[in-house]
Design a protein around this motif. Structure first.
Motif, mmCIF file in Angstrom:
data_model
loop_
_atom_site.group_PDB
_atom_site.id
_atom_site.type_symbol
_atom_site.label_atom_id
_atom_site.label_comp_id
_atom_site.label_asym_id
_atom_site.label_seq_id
_atom_site.Cartn_x
_atom_site.Cartn_y
_atom_site.Cartn_z
ATOM 1 N N TYR A 187 31.185 30.027 30.347
ATOM 2 C CA TYR A 187 32.085 31.061 29.753
ATOM 3 C C TYR A 187 31.498 32.664 30.121
ATOM 4 N N PRO A 188 31.614 32.807 31.259
ATOM 5 C CA PRO A 188 30.758 33.996 31.612
ATOM 6 C C PRO A 188 31.739 35.322 31.385
ATOM 7 N N LEU A 189 30.928 36.259 31.422
ATOM 8 C CA LEU A 189 31.493 37.816 31.089
ATOM 9 C C LEU A 189 31.799 38.564 32.371
ATOM 10 N N ASP A 190 32.579 39.708 32.551
ATOM 11 C CA ASP A 190 32.922 39.990 33.697
ATOM 12 C C ASP A 190 32.534 41.672 33.446
ATOM 13 N N PRO A 191 31.194 42.107 33.935
ATOM 14 C CA PRO A 191 30.635 43.520 33.659
ATOM 15 C C PRO A 191 31.489 44.482 34.364
ATOM 16 N N THR A 192 32.385 43.985 35.340
ATOM 17 C CA THR A 192 33.043 45.139 36.240
ATOM 18 C C THR A 192 34.492 45.331 35.537
ATOM 19 N N VAL A 193 34.900 44.774 34.340
ATOM 20 C CA VAL A 193 35.922 45.068 33.479
ATOM 21 C C VAL A 193 35.359 45.812 32.426
ATOM 22 N N THR A 194 34.328 45.416 31.537
ATOM 23 C CA THR A 194 33.913 46.129 30.562
ATOM 24 C C THR A 194 32.274 46.284 30.708
ATOM 25 N N LYS A 195 31.595 47.329 30.824
ATOM 26 C CA LYS A 195 30.192 47.293 30.795
ATOM 27 C C LYS A 195 29.463 46.636 29.684
ATOM 28 N N ARG A 196 28.501 45.857 30.258
ATOM 29 C CA ARG A 196 27.515 45.096 29.239
ATOM 30 C C ARG A 196 26.170 45.508 29.412
ATOM 31 N N SER A 197 25.287 45.455 28.237
ATOM 32 C CA SER A 197 23.664 45.687 28.668
ATOM 33 C C SER A 197 23.269 44.136 29.276
ATOM 34 N N ALA A 198 22.244 44.224 29.657
ATOM 35 C CA ALA A 198 21.643 42.963 30.139
ATOM 36 C C ALA A 198 21.599 41.908 29.263
ATOM 37 N N LEU A 224 31.350 25.733 20.547
ATOM 38 C CA LEU A 224 32.086 25.812 21.696
ATOM 39 C C LEU A 224 33.760 25.180 21.474
ATOM 40 N N LEU A 225 33.570 24.179 20.640
ATOM 41 C CA LEU A 225 34.466 23.236 20.235
ATOM 42 C C LEU A 225 35.406 23.981 19.480
ATOM 43 N N ARG A 226 35.243 25.150 18.734
ATOM 44 C CA ARG A 226 35.753 25.869 17.544
ATOM 45 C C ARG A 226 36.332 27.033 18.096
ATOM 46 N N THR A 227 35.786 27.561 19.591
ATOM 47 C CA THR A 227 35.908 28.995 20.176
ATOM 48 C C THR A 227 37.029 29.077 20.634
ATOM 49 N N ARG A 228 38.005 29.651 20.309
ATOM 50 C CA ARG A 228 39.494 29.767 20.885
ATOM 51 C C ARG A 228 39.344 30.168 22.478
ATOM 52 N N ASP A 229 38.414 31.002 22.958
ATOM 53 C CA ASP A 229 38.500 31.448 24.146
ATOM 54 C C ASP A 229 38.207 30.208 24.985
ATOM 55 N N VAL A 230 37.693 28.998 24.409
ATOM 56 C CA VAL A 230 37.309 27.827 24.925
ATOM 57 C C VAL A 230 38.281 26.858 24.730
ATOM 58 N N GLN A 237 30.202 32.657 42.881
ATOM 59 C CA GLN A 237 29.294 32.455 44.289
ATOM 60 C C GLN A 237 28.849 31.106 44.371
ATOM 61 N N ALA A 238 28.615 30.690 42.925
ATOM 62 C CA ALA A 238 27.931 29.028 42.953
ATOM 63 C C ALA A 238 29.184 27.975 43.132
ATOM 64 N N GLY A 239 30.408 28.587 43.612
ATOM 65 C CA GLY A 239 31.567 27.343 43.650
ATOM 66 C C GLY A 239 32.392 27.230 42.361
ATOM 67 N N PHE A 240 32.023 27.861 41.266
ATOM 68 C CA PHE A 240 33.188 27.535 40.190
ATOM 69 C C PHE A 240 34.327 28.182 40.261
ATOM 70 N N ALA A 241 35.276 27.685 39.686
ATOM 71 C CA ALA A 241 36.352 28.374 39.828
ATOM 72 C C ALA A 241 36.968 28.916 38.532
ATOM 73 N N ILE A 242 37.753 29.823 38.365
ATOM 74 C CA ILE A 242 38.100 30.483 37.170
ATOM 75 C C ILE A 242 39.387 29.682 36.585
ATOM 76 N N ILE A 243 39.295 28.930 35.665
ATOM 77 C CA ILE A 243 40.473 28.222 35.087
ATOM 78 C C ILE A 243 41.449 29.275 34.199
ATOM 79 N N ASP A 244 40.814 30.053 33.564
ATOM 80 C CA ASP A 244 41.355 31.093 32.724
ATOM 81 C C ASP A 244 40.482 32.136 32.607
ATOM 82 N N ARG A 245 41.324 33.373 32.063
ATOM 83 C CA ARG A 245 40.607 34.511 31.597
ATOM 84 C C ARG A 245 41.232 34.761 30.049
ATOM 85 N N PRO A 246 40.780 34.291 29.074
ATOM 86 C CA PRO A 246 41.337 34.204 27.885
ATOM 87 C C PRO A 246 41.246 35.940 27.191
#
Length: 192
Positions: free
Chosen positions: A146-157, A87-93, A170-179
Protein backbone atom coordinates in the motif's frame (compact mmCIF):
# COMPACT_ATOMS: atom_id res chain seq x y z
CA UNK A 1 29.43 -2.93 2.90
CA UNK A 2 27.94 -6.31 3.78
CA UNK A 3 24.15 -6.61 3.92
CA UNK A 4 22.38 -9.55 5.51
CA UNK A 5 18.61 -9.89 5.91
CA UNK A 6 17.33 -12.31 8.53
CA UNK A 7 13.93 -13.31 9.98
CA UNK A 8 12.80 -11.30 13.02
CA UNK A 9 12.82 -14.18 15.47
CA UNK A 10 12.71 -13.92 19.25
CA UNK A 11 16.47 -14.15 19.65
CA UNK A 12 16.76 -10.99 17.53
CA UNK A 13 14.28 -8.88 19.53
CA UNK A 14 16.93 -6.36 20.64
CA UNK A 15 18.09 -6.04 17.02
CA UNK A 16 14.51 -5.39 15.90
CA UNK A 17 14.21 -2.66 18.55
CA UNK A 18 17.41 -1.08 17.20
CA UNK A 19 16.15 -1.36 13.62
CA UNK A 20 12.92 0.41 14.65
CA UNK A 21 14.67 3.33 16.32
CA UNK A 22 14.01 5.85 13.52
CA UNK A 23 10.83 7.70 12.61
CA UNK A 24 7.67 6.40 14.25
CA UNK A 25 9.14 2.96 14.93
CA UNK A 26 9.80 3.38 18.65
CA UNK A 27 6.27 4.54 19.40
CA UNK A 28 4.54 2.12 17.04
CA UNK A 29 6.54 -1.07 17.68
CA UNK A 30 5.22 -2.17 14.26
CA UNK A 31 1.81 -2.80 15.77
CA UNK A 32 -0.12 -0.11 13.83
CA UNK A 33 -1.52 -2.49 11.20
CA UNK A 34 -2.30 -5.21 13.75
CA UNK A 35 -4.76 -3.21 15.84
CA UNK A 36 -7.87 -1.23 15.07
CA UNK A 37 -7.49 2.51 15.54
CA UNK A 38 -9.41 2.42 18.84
CA UNK A 39 -7.24 -0.43 20.14
CA UNK A 40 -4.02 1.28 19.08
CA UNK A 41 -5.02 4.59 20.69
CA UNK A 42 -5.66 2.97 24.08
CA UNK A 43 -2.54 0.75 24.07
CA UNK A 44 0.53 2.10 25.89
CA UNK A 45 3.98 1.97 24.37
CA UNK A 46 4.98 -0.62 26.98
CA UNK A 47 2.02 -2.77 25.95
CA UNK A 48 2.90 -2.35 22.26
CA UNK A 49 6.45 -3.48 23.05
CA UNK A 50 5.10 -6.49 24.96
CA UNK A 51 2.88 -7.40 21.99
CA UNK A 52 5.81 -7.06 19.58
CA UNK A 53 8.04 -9.17 21.84
CA UNK A 54 5.40 -11.92 22.02
CA UNK A 55 4.88 -11.77 18.26
CA UNK A 56 8.60 -12.21 17.60
CA UNK A 57 8.65 -15.21 19.92
CA UNK A 58 5.70 -16.78 18.10
CA UNK A 59 5.57 -19.47 15.45
CA UNK A 60 6.24 -17.16 12.47
CA UNK A 61 8.59 -14.20 12.28
CA UNK A 62 6.51 -11.03 11.72
CA UNK A 63 9.14 -9.46 9.51
CA UNK A 64 12.76 -9.22 8.53
CA UNK A 65 15.72 -7.31 9.91
CA UNK A 66 18.42 -5.90 7.64
CA UNK A 67 21.95 -5.79 8.96
CA UNK A 68 24.67 -3.61 7.46
CA UNK A 69 28.13 -4.79 8.47
CA UNK A 70 26.52 -6.65 11.37
CA UNK A 71 24.55 -3.65 12.67
CA UNK A 72 20.72 -3.65 12.64
CA UNK A 73 19.81 -1.12 9.96
CA UNK A 74 16.26 -1.75 8.75
CA UNK A 75 12.98 -3.56 9.17
CA UNK A 76 10.11 -4.78 7.00
CA UNK A 77 6.80 -6.31 8.13
CA UNK A 78 5.61 -9.15 5.92
CA UNK A 79 2.91 -11.66 6.70
CA UNK A 80 -0.64 -12.79 5.99
CA UNK A 81 -2.97 -9.86 5.38
CA UNK A 82 -5.65 -11.48 7.59
CA UNK A 83 -3.32 -11.04 10.58
CA UNK A 84 -3.27 -7.26 10.11
CA UNK A 85 -6.67 -6.15 11.43
CA UNK A 86 -6.34 -2.49 10.45
CA UNK A 87 -5.71 -3.39 6.81
CA UNK A 88 -8.99 -5.29 6.74
CA UNK A 89 -10.78 -2.15 7.99
CA UNK A 90 -8.95 0.41 5.85
CA UNK A 91 -11.14 1.75 3.06
CA UNK A 92 -8.15 2.30 0.75
CA UNK A 93 -7.53 -1.45 1.00
CA UNK A 94 -11.01 -2.93 1.18
CA UNK A 95 -12.31 -0.98 -1.82
CA UNK A 96 -9.16 -1.41 -3.91
CA UNK A 97 -8.13 -5.05 -3.56
CA UNK A 98 -9.15 -7.71 -6.04
CA UNK A 99 -8.57 -10.41 -3.41
CA UNK A 100 -11.11 -11.77 -0.89
CA UNK A 101 -10.49 -10.16 2.49
CA UNK A 102 -10.49 -13.54 4.23
CA UNK A 103 -7.90 -15.11 1.88
CA UNK A 104 -5.11 -16.55 4.02
CA UNK A 105 -2.77 -16.90 1.03
CA UNK A 106 -2.68 -13.13 0.44
CA UNK A 107 0.27 -11.60 2.24
CA UNK A 108 1.01 -7.93 2.90
CA UNK A 109 4.19 -5.92 3.00
CA UNK A 110 2.94 -3.08 5.13
CA UNK A 111 5.80 -1.33 6.91
CA UNK A 112 9.44 -0.40 6.38
CA UNK A 113 11.87 1.34 8.68
CA UNK A 114 15.38 2.22 7.58
CA UNK A 115 17.52 3.82 10.24
CA UNK A 116 18.54 7.35 9.39
CA UNK A 117 22.25 6.49 9.09
CA UNK A 118 21.48 3.83 6.47
CA UNK A 119 19.09 5.70 4.19
CA UNK A 120 19.93 6.31 0.56
CA UNK A 121 21.77 3.00 0.14
CA UNK A 122 18.99 0.94 -1.47
CA UNK A 123 18.24 -0.94 1.73
CA UNK A 124 14.46 -0.61 1.39
CA UNK A 125 14.63 -2.30 -2.03
CA UNK A 126 16.69 -5.16 -0.59
CA UNK A 127 14.16 -5.54 2.24
CA UNK A 128 11.35 -5.63 -0.33
CA UNK A 129 13.06 -8.35 -2.36
CA UNK A 130 13.65 -10.41 0.78
CA UNK A 131 10.03 -9.91 1.90
CA UNK A 132 8.74 -11.20 -1.46
CA UNK A 133 11.01 -14.26 -1.16
CA UNK A 134 9.78 -14.87 2.39
CA UNK A 135 6.15 -14.72 1.28
CA UNK A 136 6.83 -17.04 -1.67
CA UNK A 137 8.67 -19.56 0.53
CA UNK A 138 5.74 -19.52 3.01
CA UNK A 139 3.24 -20.37 0.26
CA UNK A 140 1.68 -16.98 -0.37
CA UNK A 141 -0.26 -16.79 -3.63
CA UNK A 142 -0.32 -12.99 -3.80
CA UNK A 143 1.59 -10.21 -2.06
CA UNK A 144 -0.05 -6.81 -1.65
CA UNK A 145 1.38 -3.50 -0.50
CA UNK A 146 0.00 0.00 0.00
CA UNK A 147 2.77 2.42 -1.00
CA UNK A 148 2.74 6.18 -1.38
CA UNK A 149 3.69 8.20 -4.42
CA UNK A 150 5.99 11.07 -3.42
CA UNK A 151 5.87 12.44 -7.00
CA UNK A 152 2.23 13.39 -6.37
CA UNK A 153 2.53 14.65 -2.79
CA UNK A 154 5.90 15.36 -1.19
CA UNK A 155 6.53 13.18 1.84
CA UNK A 156 9.22 13.08 4.51
CA UNK A 157 11.37 9.96 4.70
CA UNK A 158 9.46 8.90 7.84
CA UNK A 159 6.12 9.15 6.02
CA UNK A 160 7.33 6.67 3.42
CA UNK A 161 7.08 3.75 5.85
CA UNK A 162 4.74 2.06 3.35
CA UNK A 163 7.35 2.25 0.60
CA UNK A 164 7.05 4.07 -2.72
CA UNK A 165 4.98 3.17 -5.75
CA UNK A 166 8.01 3.32 -8.05
CA UNK A 167 10.00 0.88 -5.89
CA UNK A 168 7.19 -1.68 -5.98
CA UNK A 169 6.69 -1.23 -9.73
CA UNK A 170 10.42 -1.81 -10.31
CA UNK A 171 10.07 -5.05 -8.30
CA UNK A 172 7.32 -6.29 -10.65
CA UNK A 173 4.23 -5.28 -8.69
CA UNK A 174 1.21 -4.06 -10.65
CA UNK A 175 -0.90 -1.12 -9.57
CA UNK A 176 -4.37 -2.52 -8.89
CA UNK A 177 -5.96 0.75 -7.85
CA UNK A 178 -5.18 4.28 -6.75
CA UNK A 179 -7.73 5.00 -4.02
CA UNK A 180 -6.18 8.48 -3.74
CA UNK A 181 -3.81 10.20 -6.18
CA UNK A 182 -0.80 9.75 -3.88
CA UNK A 183 -1.67 6.20 -2.71
CA UNK A 184 -1.76 2.89 -4.49
CA UNK A 185 -2.63 -0.71 -3.83
CA UNK A 186 -0.06 -2.86 -5.62
CA UNK A 187 0.00 -6.59 -6.07
CA UNK A 188 2.37 -9.32 -7.17
CA UNK A 189 1.09 -12.79 -8.06
CA UNK A 190 3.49 -15.45 -6.84
CA UNK A 191 1.48 -18.49 -7.96
CA UNK A 192 -1.86 -19.13 -9.59
Amino acid sequence: MTIEILPATGDRFDDAETALDSGDGPGCQCQWWLLTNAEFQKTSRDDLTTRFHAEMHGDRAPGLIAYVDGEPAGWVRVGPRIDQARLLRTRDVTTATDEPLDADDVWSISCFVVRTAHRGQGLMKKLLDAAVSTARDAGARVVEAYPLDPTVTKRSANQLYRGTVSMFEQAGFAIIDRPKPDRALVSLTLRE
